[in-house]
Write an enzyme that holds these catalytic residues in place. Structure first.
Site, PDB file in Angstrom:
ATOM      1  N   GLY A 188      40.254  15.831  23.274  1.00 25.33           N
ATOM      2  CA  GLY A 188      39.222  15.113  23.036  1.00 25.33           C
ATOM      3  C   GLY A 188      39.689  14.751  21.419  1.00 25.33           C
ATOM      4  O   GLY A 188      40.652  14.819  20.801  1.00 25.33           O
ATOM      5  N   ARG A 223      36.756  28.368  22.145  1.00 23.32           N
ATOM      6  CA  ARG A 223      36.071  29.532  22.382  1.00 23.32           C
ATOM      7  C   ARG A 223      36.323  30.234  23.147  1.00 23.32           C
ATOM      8  O   ARG A 223      37.200  30.270  24.391  1.00 23.32           O
ATOM      9  CB  ARG A 223      34.830  29.034  23.322  1.00 23.32           C
ATOM     10  CG  ARG A 223      33.413  27.861  22.487  1.00 23.32           C
ATOM     11  CD  ARG A 223      32.688  29.155  21.211  1.00 23.32           C
ATOM     12  NE  ARG A 223      31.366  28.116  20.912  1.00 23.32           N
ATOM     13  CZ  ARG A 223      31.874  27.006  19.056  1.00 23.32           C
ATOM     14  NH1 ARG A 223      32.751  27.431  19.098  1.00 23.32           N
ATOM     15  NH2 ARG A 223      30.994  26.808  18.692  1.00 23.32           N
ATOM     16  N   GLU A 231      33.726  38.111  19.456  1.00 22.86           N
ATOM     17  CA  GLU A 231      33.938  38.173  18.290  1.00 22.86           C
ATOM     18  C   GLU A 231      32.650  39.110  17.307  1.00 22.86           C
ATOM     19  O   GLU A 231      31.067  39.020  17.885  1.00 22.86           O
ATOM     20  CB  GLU A 231      33.879  36.569  17.765  1.00 22.86           C
ATOM     21  CG  GLU A 231      34.950  35.645  17.969  1.00 22.86           C
ATOM     22  CD  GLU A 231      34.727  34.156  17.971  1.00 22.86           C
ATOM     23  OE1 GLU A 231      33.546  33.850  17.128  1.00 22.86           O
ATOM     24  OE2 GLU A 231      35.210  33.589  18.012  1.00 22.86           O
ATOM     25  N   HIS A 239      37.696  33.051  13.629  1.00 27.79           N
ATOM     26  CA  HIS A 239      36.712  32.066  13.998  1.00 27.79           C
ATOM     27  C   HIS A 239      36.304  31.153  12.617  1.00 27.79           C
ATOM     28  O   HIS A 239      35.635  30.777  12.019  1.00 27.79           O
ATOM     29  CB  HIS A 239      35.886  32.498  14.524  1.00 27.79           C
ATOM     30  CG  HIS A 239      35.214  31.232  15.177  1.00 27.79           C
ATOM     31  ND1 HIS A 239      34.203  31.559  16.191  1.00 27.79           N
ATOM     32  CD2 HIS A 239      35.029  29.674  15.226  1.00 27.79           C
ATOM     33  CE1 HIS A 239      33.883  30.170  16.395  1.00 27.79           C
ATOM     34  NE2 HIS A 239      34.716  29.708  16.141  1.00 27.79           N
TER      35      HIS A 239
HETATM   36  C1  DGY Z   1      31.912  24.483  15.786  1.00 30.01           C
HETATM   37  O1  DGY Z   1      31.647  24.170  15.148  1.00 30.01           O
HETATM   38  O2  DGY Z   1      31.602  24.679  16.793  1.00 30.01           O
HETATM   39  C2  DGY Z   1      33.220  25.995  15.395  1.00 30.01           C
HETATM   40  O3  DGY Z   1      33.618  26.494  16.776  1.00 30.01           O
HETATM   41  C3  DGY Z   1      32.245  27.050  14.598  1.00 30.01           C
HETATM   42  O4  DGY Z   1      31.407  27.255  15.719  1.00 30.01           O
END
Ligand code: DGY
Length: 329
Positions: free
Chosen positions: A157, A240, A269, A288
């Protein structure tokens, strides 16, 4: 002054508060450093019309039921796997997110991990910290090069496209991808080739995950999948942590099924400091930080506030995940 009260679940960049104040929107904000609990979230949102949600607070059916005044949830993230979207729709609450504005920063993080893994950079850095900067022999802790290799993208994407552009530009990498739908922009711009999932595993020198977390992708990258990849392959995940099975990833690295891994997301996490991945030579883990730049966080906050202002002014939302909710209101 608007009567709509906004609850913000964390500290946010200053620009967000300035924009809310300029628009005469009244807000209250979670004042503590620690993450708000589910119960505290309900207590705080119960009297509010709008939730400005930062991070992964679980917004489930129980939450929506307990907050009858809620009219909008504005997420400061592109991902929404922590939201029960069908429950939100059932309670007629639109959910907005922040796509687009964070694509480049998140792709930069994937690229950084790829490069760091390919040269074992985090491991080498840790050796210096441990006082182990030794004289090198020519076969010591060697990395691998990325020039002209094949980048496989799982979930091409907006973010995957930015990662593909970086890899094409820097290393002339061949781009292959696996998606449910073809990405014509990537095919035209980068000669990207759609391949089956099996071919993506077999052909990628670097496999970078940019898909959403869903029932289909949860735990998808497990031992069986890793064992179909090249033993010289690098696995990158900035989407994720639950998309890969962490135990299986450790075993696949130990068994030499793949060569290295770069993770900006883990499961859970935060990752425990004694996780074996943190001691491995060709592994790099970040906490993250995909979208964590000054510029991107400002843009995310602006978009989240614009959605709030649009809702208050009864205008169209800029980025609604469940637009079908509009038919119901
Ligand atoms: C998102 O914007 O989804 C990032 O991974 C922060 O959680």
């Amino acid at each position: 002054m608007s009567e709509k009260l906004v609850f913000i679940t964390s500290r946010i960049p200053k620009i967000g508060l300035e924009l809310l104040t300029e628009a005469n929107i009244v807000y209250k904000q979670w004042p503590y450093e620690r993450k708000i609990t589910k119960q505290e979230l309900i207590e705080n949102v119960r009297d509010c019309s709008i939730l400005f949600n930062v991070g992964s607070n679980q917004l489930d059916k129980e939450f929506f039921k307990a907050c009858p005044k809620l009219e909008l949830v504005s997420l400061l993230s592109v991902g929404y796997d922590h939201v029960d979207v069908s429950a939100a729709t059932q309670y007629r609450i639109p959910i907005t997110n922040t796509p687009g504005v964070l694509s480049k920063a998140t792709a930069d993080t994937a690229f950084l991990l790829m490069l760091a893994v390919s040269r074992k950079a985090f491991y080498q850095h840790k050796k210096i910290l441990k006082g182990k900067w030794q004289k090198k022999i020519p076969t010591d802790i060697l990395g691998i090069e990325l020039h002209n290799k094949t980048l496989g993208i799982f979930g091409l994407g907006r973010i995957g496209l930015e990662m593909a552009k970086l890899c094409k530009g820097a290393y002339n990498m061949e781009i292959i991808y696996h998606n449910r739908n073809r990405n014509e922009e990537a095919e035209d711009m980068l000669n990207a080739r759609w391949v089956s999932f099996e071919d993506l595993l077999k052909q990628s020198d670097v496999l970078s995950v940019h898909s959403q977390l869903s029932e289909e992708t949860k735990g998808l990258f497990d031992y069986r999948v890793f064992s179909q990849m090249k033993d010289s392959a690098i696995f990158i995940n900035t989407s994720r942590g639950a998309v890969h099975n962490e135990e299986d990833l450790i075993k696949a690295l130990e068994d030499g099924q793949i060569w290295g891994a770069g993770l900006d997301v883990t499961n859970p996490e935060p990752m425990a400091p004694d996780n074996p991945l943190l001691e491995m030579e060709s592994v790099a883990v970040l906490p993250h930080i995909g979208s964590a730049t000054v510029e991107t966080r400002n843009e995310m906050v602006k978009l989240a506030v614009q959605n709030i202002i649009a809702k208050i002014n009864n205008e169209s939302l800029l980025t609604c995940i469940n637009p079908e909710v509009m038919e119901l209101t």
